[in-house]
Write a protein that holds these residues in place. Structure first.
Motif, PDB file in Angstrom:
ATOM      1  N   SER A 141      71.423  12.388  16.824  1.00  0.00           N
ATOM      2  CA  SER A 141      71.602  10.533  16.853  1.00  0.00           C
ATOM      3  C   SER A 141      70.264  10.120  18.039  1.00  0.00           C
ATOM      4  O   SER A 141      69.998   9.198  17.748  1.00  0.00           O
ATOM      5  CB  SER A 141      72.315  10.615  16.587  1.00  0.00           C
ATOM      6  OG  SER A 141      73.668  10.119  17.911  1.00  0.00           O
ATOM      7  N   SER A 184      69.686   1.852  22.738  1.00  0.00           N
ATOM      8  CA  SER A 184      71.194   2.351  22.965  1.00  0.00           C
ATOM      9  C   SER A 184      71.935   1.452  21.030  1.00  0.00           C
ATOM     10  O   SER A 184      72.173   2.165  20.519  1.00  0.00           O
ATOM     11  CB  SER A 184      71.553   1.725  23.950  1.00  0.00           C
ATOM     12  OG  SER A 184      71.472   2.779  24.597  1.00  0.00           O
ATOM     13  N   LYS A 222      70.790   3.462  18.239  1.00  0.00           N
ATOM     14  CA  LYS A 222      71.587   4.720  18.195  1.00  0.00           C
ATOM     15  C   LYS A 222      72.827   4.167  17.705  1.00  0.00           C
ATOM     16  O   LYS A 222      73.437   5.313  17.049  1.00  0.00           O
ATOM     17  CB  LYS A 222      71.928   5.412  19.342  1.00  0.00           C
ATOM     18  CG  LYS A 222      73.166   6.196  19.532  1.00  0.00           C
ATOM     19  CD  LYS A 222      72.997   7.458  20.276  1.00  0.00           C
ATOM     20  CE  LYS A 222      73.364   8.178  20.238  1.00  0.00           C
ATOM     21  NZ  LYS A 222      74.292   9.140  21.340  1.00  0.00           N
ATOM     22  N   ALA A 223      73.475   3.249  18.201  1.00  0.00           N
ATOM     23  CA  ALA A 223      74.579   2.801  17.385  1.00  0.00           C
ATOM     24  C   ALA A 223      75.003   2.331  16.375  1.00  0.00           C
ATOM     25  O   ALA A 223      75.707   2.582  15.416  1.00  0.00           O
ATOM     26  CB  ALA A 223      75.095   1.423  18.389  1.00  0.00           C
ATOM     27  N   ASP A 224      73.694   1.909  15.491  1.00  0.00           N
ATOM     28  CA  ASP A 224      73.485   1.402  14.313  1.00  0.00           C
ATOM     29  C   ASP A 224      73.406   2.410  13.167  1.00  0.00           C
ATOM     30  O   ASP A 224      73.841   2.800  12.422  1.00  0.00           O
ATOM     31  CB  ASP A 224      72.282   0.435  14.233  1.00  0.00           C
ATOM     32  CG  ASP A 224      71.823  -0.511  13.057  1.00  0.00           C
ATOM     33  OD1 ASP A 224      73.168  -1.111  12.615  1.00  0.00           O
ATOM     34  OD2 ASP A 224      70.962  -0.633  12.263  1.00  0.00           O
ATOM     35  N   GLU A 272      74.255   5.307  14.063  1.00  0.00           N
ATOM     36  CA  GLU A 272      75.791   6.716  13.693  1.00  0.00           C
ATOM     37  C   GLU A 272      76.547   5.582  13.175  1.00  0.00           C
ATOM     38  O   GLU A 272      77.627   6.543  12.603  1.00  0.00           O
ATOM     39  CB  GLU A 272      76.093   6.896  15.355  1.00  0.00           C
ATOM     40  CG  GLU A 272      75.549   7.415  16.577  1.00  0.00           C
ATOM     41  CD  GLU A 272      75.420   7.517  17.426  1.00  0.00           C
ATOM     42  OE1 GLU A 272      76.367   6.992  17.783  1.00  0.00           O
ATOM     43  OE2 GLU A 272      75.433   8.976  18.147  1.00  0.00           O
ATOM     44  N   ASN A 273      77.008   4.119  13.606  1.00  0.00           N
ATOM     45  CA  ASN A 273      77.686   3.194  12.176  1.00  0.00           C
ATOM     46  C   ASN A 273      78.012   3.196  11.429  1.00  0.00           C
ATOM     47  O   ASN A 273      77.960   2.285  10.362  1.00  0.00           O
ATOM     48  CB  ASN A 273      78.173   2.107  13.748  1.00  0.00           C
ATOM     49  CG  ASN A 273      79.005   2.910  14.789  1.00  0.00           C
ATOM     50  OD1 ASN A 273      79.641   3.602  14.901  1.00  0.00           O
ATOM     51  ND2 ASN A 273      78.176   2.131  15.987  1.00  0.00           N
ATOM     52  N   ASP A 274      76.662   3.035  10.761  1.00  0.00           N
ATOM     53  CA  ASP A 274      76.147   2.497   9.691  1.00  0.00           C
ATOM     54  C   ASP A 274      74.893   4.165   8.407  1.00  0.00           C
ATOM     55  O   ASP A 274      75.107   4.686   7.769  1.00  0.00           O
ATOM     56  CB  ASP A 274      75.472   1.202   9.782  1.00  0.00           C
ATOM     57  CG  ASP A 274      75.078   0.909   8.297  1.00  0.00           C
ATOM     58  OD1 ASP A 274      76.011   1.110   7.345  1.00  0.00           O
ATOM     59  OD2 ASP A 274      74.054  -0.016   7.940  1.00  0.00           O
ATOM     60  N   HIS A 275      73.716   3.774   8.949  1.00  0.00           N
ATOM     61  CA  HIS A 275      73.044   4.380   8.115  1.00  0.00           C
ATOM     62  C   HIS A 275      73.272   6.319   7.899  1.00  0.00           C
ATOM     63  O   HIS A 275      73.116   6.410   7.429  1.00  0.00           O
ATOM     64  CB  HIS A 275      71.338   4.802   8.783  1.00  0.00           C
ATOM     65  CG  HIS A 275      71.277   2.277   9.066  1.00  0.00           C
ATOM     66  ND1 HIS A 275      71.676   1.974   8.124  1.00  0.00           N
ATOM     67  CD2 HIS A 275      71.241   1.765  10.133  1.00  0.00           C
ATOM     68  CE1 HIS A 275      71.202   1.038   8.312  1.00  0.00           C
ATOM     69  NE2 HIS A 275      70.991   1.236   9.443  1.00  0.00           N
ATOM     70  N   PRO A 330      75.989   7.829   8.506  1.00  0.00           N
ATOM     71  CA  PRO A 330      77.280   7.983   8.040  1.00  0.00           C
ATOM     72  C   PRO A 330      77.077   8.433   5.873  1.00  0.00           C
ATOM     73  O   PRO A 330      77.268   8.752   5.351  1.00  0.00           O
ATOM     74  CB  PRO A 330      78.362   7.523   8.296  1.00  0.00           C
ATOM     75  CG  PRO A 330      77.903   6.975   9.849  1.00  0.00           C
ATOM     76  CD  PRO A 330      76.366   6.979   9.694  1.00  0.00           C
ATOM     77  N   ARG A 331      76.071   7.026   5.939  1.00  0.00           N
ATOM     78  CA  ARG A 331      75.685   7.291   4.535  1.00  0.00           C
ATOM     79  C   ARG A 331      74.494   8.063   3.510  1.00  0.00           C
ATOM     80  O   ARG A 331      74.972   8.351   2.982  1.00  0.00           O
ATOM     81  CB  ARG A 331      75.413   5.624   4.377  1.00  0.00           C
ATOM     82  CG  ARG A 331      75.678   3.976   4.017  1.00  0.00           C
ATOM     83  CD  ARG A 331      75.085   2.907   4.091  1.00  0.00           C
ATOM     84  NE  ARG A 331      75.364   2.369   4.267  1.00  0.00           N
ATOM     85  CZ  ARG A 331      75.136   0.725   3.907  1.00  0.00           C
ATOM     86  NH1 ARG A 331      74.834   0.850   2.769  1.00  0.00           N
ATOM     87  NH2 ARG A 331      75.489  -0.128   4.691  1.00  0.00           N
ATOM     88  N   ASP A 341      75.252  17.308   8.628  1.00  0.00           N
ATOM     89  CA  ASP A 341      76.088  17.200  10.540  1.00  0.00           C
ATOM     90  C   ASP A 341      75.277  18.778  10.875  1.00  0.00           C
ATOM     91  O   ASP A 341      75.771  19.673  10.004  1.00  0.00           O
ATOM     92  CB  ASP A 341      77.364  16.925  10.902  1.00  0.00           C
ATOM     93  CG  ASP A 341      77.424  15.704  10.254  1.00  0.00           C
ATOM     94  OD1 ASP A 341      76.669  14.283  11.495  1.00  0.00           O
ATOM     95  OD2 ASP A 341      79.048  15.048  10.138  1.00  0.00           O
TER      96      ASP A 341
END
Length: 134
Positions: free
Chosen positions: A38, A63, A66-68, A70-73, A75-76, A85
């Protein structure tokens, strides 16, 4: 419940590809010969969004991206088995080729050049049919 290749339809495909960062992740993973982290996806995406080479980008931008991711795109994309993964990052899932095929078929049908033709594009580039910020 995750979708399989046989039930990943056009509506789901275009929803997944409605955000430039998801497009960037799909393209980067599709082109990679090994799993991509990521952090690497974030660096490539942030650099493309700012029009800079990945090595000349401040850490704060990568950074935030990366947060965006990992938290949104990401996982979808994993939830729909477009990406999976892997031990060292993300790799192609069972639906990656189906997703790209749906987009290419739609673009062909309505004319134009595929926004996912990766030979001349960088991750994060806008494509003519995928202009959403979602």
């Amino acid at each position: 419940m995750t979708e399989t290749s046989s039930d990943l339809g056009p509506v789901t495909a275009f929803h997944l590809l409605s955000a430039r960062r998801r497009v960037a992740a799909v393209v980067a993973v599709e082109e990679a010969n090994e799993p991509i982290s990521s952090g690497e996806l974030a660096t490539m995406t942030a650099a493309a969004e700012h029009g800079r080479p990945p090595g000349r980008l401040g850490g704060r931008s990568a950074s935030a991206v990366k947060a965006d991711l990992e938290n949104d795109h990401l996982p979808r994309l994993v939830a729909h088995d477009v990406l999976r993964d892997a031990e060292d990052g993300y790799a192609a899932g069972a639906n990656l080729e189906s997703l790209l095929s749906i987009v290419d078929t739609t673009v062909e049908r309505f004319g134009g050049r595929s926004p996912l033709a990766t030979a001349e594009r960088q991750p994060g580039d806008d494509g003519p049919a995928l202009d959403g910020d979602g």
